[in-house]
Each structure stands twice: as C-alpha cells, then as structure tokens.
Design a protein around this motif. Structure first.
Motif, PDB file in Angstrom:
ATOM      1  N   LEU A  25       0.894  -1.254  -0.095  1.00  0.00           N
ATOM      2  CA  LEU A  25       0.021   0.061  -0.012  1.00  0.00           C
ATOM      3  C   LEU A  25       0.761   1.151  -0.009  1.00  0.00           C
ATOM      4  N   ALA A  26       1.864   1.192   0.912  1.00  0.00           N
ATOM      5  CA  ALA A  26       2.934   2.502   0.830  1.00  0.00           C
ATOM      6  C   ALA A  26       3.462   2.571  -0.440  1.00  0.00           C
ATOM      7  N   ASP A  27       3.960   1.564  -1.019  1.00  0.00           N
ATOM      8  CA  ASP A  27       4.651   1.405  -2.369  1.00  0.00           C
ATOM      9  C   ASP A  27       3.608   1.884  -3.427  1.00  0.00           C
ATOM     10  N   ALA A  28       2.734   1.638  -3.531  1.00  0.00           N
ATOM     11  CA  ALA A  28       1.694   1.856  -4.397  1.00  0.00           C
ATOM     12  C   ALA A  28       1.339   3.333  -4.338  1.00  0.00           C
ATOM     13  N   GLY A  29       1.052   3.748  -3.138  1.00  0.00           N
ATOM     14  CA  GLY A  29       0.866   5.343  -2.775  1.00  0.00           C
ATOM     15  C   GLY A  29       2.072   6.207  -3.228  1.00  0.00           C
ATOM     16  N   VAL A  30       3.193   5.911  -2.907  1.00  0.00           N
ATOM     17  CA  VAL A  30       4.340   6.788  -3.246  1.00  0.00           C
ATOM     18  C   VAL A  30       4.401   6.715  -4.771  1.00  0.00           C
ATOM     19  N   LEU A  31       4.537   5.420  -5.480  1.00  0.00           N
ATOM     20  CA  LEU A  31       4.461   5.265  -6.828  1.00  0.00           C
ATOM     21  C   LEU A  31       3.553   6.238  -7.548  1.00  0.00           C
ATOM     22  N   THR A  32       2.278   6.120  -7.122  1.00  0.00           N
ATOM     23  CA  THR A  32       1.356   6.967  -7.745  1.00  0.00           C
ATOM     24  C   THR A  32       1.483   8.378  -7.633  1.00  0.00           C
ATOM     25  N   LEU A  33       1.788   9.075  -6.399  1.00  0.00           N
ATOM     26  CA  LEU A  33       2.304  10.334  -6.100  1.00  0.00           C
ATOM     27  C   LEU A  33       3.332  10.817  -7.315  1.00  0.00           C
ATOM     28  N   MET A  36       2.250  10.916 -10.674  1.00  0.00           N
ATOM     29  CA  MET A  36       1.511  12.102 -10.678  1.00  0.00           C
ATOM     30  C   MET A  36       2.396  13.558 -10.937  1.00  0.00           C
ATOM     31  N   ALA A  37       3.452  13.236 -10.105  1.00  0.00           N
ATOM     32  CA  ALA A  37       4.310  14.598 -10.200  1.00  0.00           C
ATOM     33  C   ALA A  37       5.144  14.486 -11.524  1.00  0.00           C
ATOM     34  N   GLY A  38       5.045  13.756 -12.339  1.00  0.00           N
ATOM     35  CA  GLY A  38       5.690  13.482 -13.851  1.00  0.00           C
ATOM     36  C   GLY A  38       6.868  12.419 -13.778  1.00  0.00           C
ATOM     37  N   LEU A  39       7.156  11.778 -12.581  1.00  0.00           N
ATOM     38  CA  LEU A  39       8.309  10.782 -12.901  1.00  0.00           C
ATOM     39  C   LEU A  39       7.919   9.692 -13.733  1.00  0.00           C
ATOM     40  N   PRO A  40       8.853   8.961 -14.480  1.00  0.00           N
ATOM     41  CA  PRO A  40       8.554   7.943 -15.436  1.00  0.00           C
ATOM     42  C   PRO A  40       8.362   6.797 -14.237  1.00  0.00           C
ATOM     43  N   PRO A  41       7.377   5.711 -14.530  1.00  0.00           N
ATOM     44  CA  PRO A  41       7.355   4.876 -13.402  1.00  0.00           C
ATOM     45  C   PRO A  41       8.563   4.227 -12.738  1.00  0.00           C
ATOM     46  N   ALA A  42       9.408   3.721 -13.771  1.00  0.00           N
ATOM     47  CA  ALA A  42      10.602   2.833 -13.313  1.00  0.00           C
ATOM     48  C   ALA A  42      11.417   3.748 -12.421  1.00  0.00           C
ATOM     49  N   LEU A  43      11.385   4.962 -12.511  1.00  0.00           N
ATOM     50  CA  LEU A  43      12.232   6.153 -11.471  1.00  0.00           C
ATOM     51  C   LEU A  43      11.343   6.415 -10.241  1.00  0.00           C
ATOM     52  N   ALA A  44       9.766   6.551 -10.533  1.00  0.00           N
ATOM     53  CA  ALA A  44       9.338   6.727  -9.305  1.00  0.00           C
ATOM     54  C   ALA A  44       9.053   5.620  -8.395  1.00  0.00           C
ATOM     55  N   ARG A  45       9.632   4.335  -8.856  1.00  0.00           N
ATOM     56  CA  ARG A  45       9.746   3.161  -8.068  1.00  0.00           C
ATOM     57  C   ARG A  45      10.727   3.243  -6.941  1.00  0.00           C
ATOM     58  N   PRO A  47      11.952   5.957  -4.772  1.00  0.00           N
ATOM     59  CA  PRO A  47      11.394   6.355  -3.454  1.00  0.00           C
ATOM     60  C   PRO A  47      10.346   5.278  -2.936  1.00  0.00           C
ATOM     61  N   SER A  48       9.428   4.966  -3.818  1.00  0.00           N
ATOM     62  CA  SER A  48       8.140   4.098  -3.423  1.00  0.00           C
ATOM     63  C   SER A  48       8.962   2.749  -2.846  1.00  0.00           C
ATOM     64  N   PHE A  49       9.858   2.365  -3.464  1.00  0.00           N
ATOM     65  CA  PHE A  49      10.501   1.190  -2.910  1.00  0.00           C
ATOM     66  C   PHE A  49      11.155   1.289  -1.730  1.00  0.00           C
ATOM     67  N   LEU A  50      11.838   2.588  -1.491  1.00  0.00           N
ATOM     68  CA  LEU A  50      12.579   2.870  -0.156  1.00  0.00           C
ATOM     69  C   LEU A  50      11.604   2.745   1.037  1.00  0.00           C
ATOM     70  N   VAL A  51      10.223   3.454   0.716  1.00  0.00           N
ATOM     71  CA  VAL A  51       9.410   3.605   1.804  1.00  0.00           C
ATOM     72  C   VAL A  51       8.903   2.428   2.214  1.00  0.00           C
ATOM     73  N   ALA A  52       8.596   1.337   1.245  1.00  0.00           N
ATOM     74  CA  ALA A  52       8.102   0.200   1.392  1.00  0.00           C
ATOM     75  C   ALA A  52       9.108  -0.670   2.221  1.00  0.00           C
ATOM     76  N   VAL A  53      10.196  -0.881   1.938  1.00  0.00           N
ATOM     77  CA  VAL A  53      11.226  -1.254   2.528  1.00  0.00           C
ATOM     78  C   VAL A  53      11.484  -0.943   4.026  1.00  0.00           C
ATOM     79  N   LEU A  54      11.528   0.437   4.251  1.00  0.00           N
ATOM     80  CA  LEU A  54      11.474   0.919   5.430  1.00  0.00           C
ATOM     81  C   LEU A  54      10.130   0.496   6.549  1.00  0.00           C
ATOM     82  N   LEU A  55       9.119   0.345   5.889  1.00  0.00           N
ATOM     83  CA  LEU A  55       7.848   0.118   6.563  1.00  0.00           C
ATOM     84  C   LEU A  55       8.037  -1.433   6.936  1.00  0.00           C
TER      85      LEU A  55
END
Length: 133
Positions: A25-33, A36-45, A47-55
């Motif tokens: 859920l955290a990964d999906a939320g940060v990936l979506t944000l 939406m901010a204009g990052l390509p999906p592979a690059l948006a992964r 920060p989303s990955f880091l948040v998910a790993v910490l959680l």
C-alpha cells in the motif's frame, strides 16, 4: 539448522503477509504520487521502494519476528542486504510488465502487483532463513 515449529512458521508467514500488504500500500501510494508528479514509473519506484522497505522492516521486526533489540542502521542495512534478491526480482518484474503491457504504463500499480508477489517469496525465505535463524 533446527527444525521450526509449524505454529511459529504460520505466525511468521502471517506477519510477513501483513508487513507485505502494508508495504504494498505504501509502495503503491508513493509510486502513484511520483508518477502524478511527472516521474517515469521506473524512476518513481525508487522512492516508493525505499518507503516500502522501511515500513516492512519496521513491521517485520516487531510483528513477524518480534525483535526486542532497539532498531539501528546496522540492522536495517543487514535487512536490506538480505532482501536484495527479492527487491531485484520485484523491480525486474515491474519493469518487464511495464514493457510488455501498455495498460501498465498508464497504470503502473498494475505492474506493481505481480512484481510484489514475485519478490515476496524470495524475501520471506531470506528473512526466515538468513535474518531470523
């Protein structure tokens, strides 16, 4: 390695599923944000990955494996190293699904679903047999 109690194995797997679900859920939320901010999906992964790993680290250490020691950078880095194979599998599947499925390019969370499932098995085995022997 001593044989584990089946009840303990079920508890570990259940805790791992809870941690993974929250991480997803955290990964999906940060990936979506990020997208939406204009990052390509592979690059948006990233920060989303880091948040998910910490959680997942925090949830797994408390709920799944009931670690009583104070958390620290060394423990987190050990966790990250043990999860590296699953993280690599997760990212590779994510990128492959993005490349193979045009729908996933517009909805990158769709690529996150099989990626998470693929990485979860490797991560569970690693956490169970490497980190928490």
């Amino acid at each position: 390695m001593p044989r584990q109690d089946p009840a303990e194995t079920r508890r570990h797997f259940g805790g791992f599923l809870v941690a993974g679900g929250l991480g997803f859920l955290a990964d999906a939320g940060v990936l979506t944000l990020g997208t939406m901010a204009g990052l390509p999906p592979a690059l948006a992964r990233v920060p989303s990955f880091l948040v998910a790993v910490l959680l997942t680290w925090a949830v797994n250490r408390k709920l799944t494996f009931r670690t009583s020691a104070a958390p620290g950078l060394r423990e987190f880095l050990h966790y990250l190293a043990a999860m590296a194979l699953g993280l690599g599998i997760n990212y590779a599947v994510f990128v492959a699904v993005l490349a193979a499925a045009p729908l996933a390019q517009g909805w990158p969370v769709l690529a996150l679903i099989p990626a998470t499932a693929a990485g979860m098995i490797a991560n569970f085995l690693s956490a169970r047999h490497v980190l928490n022997r």
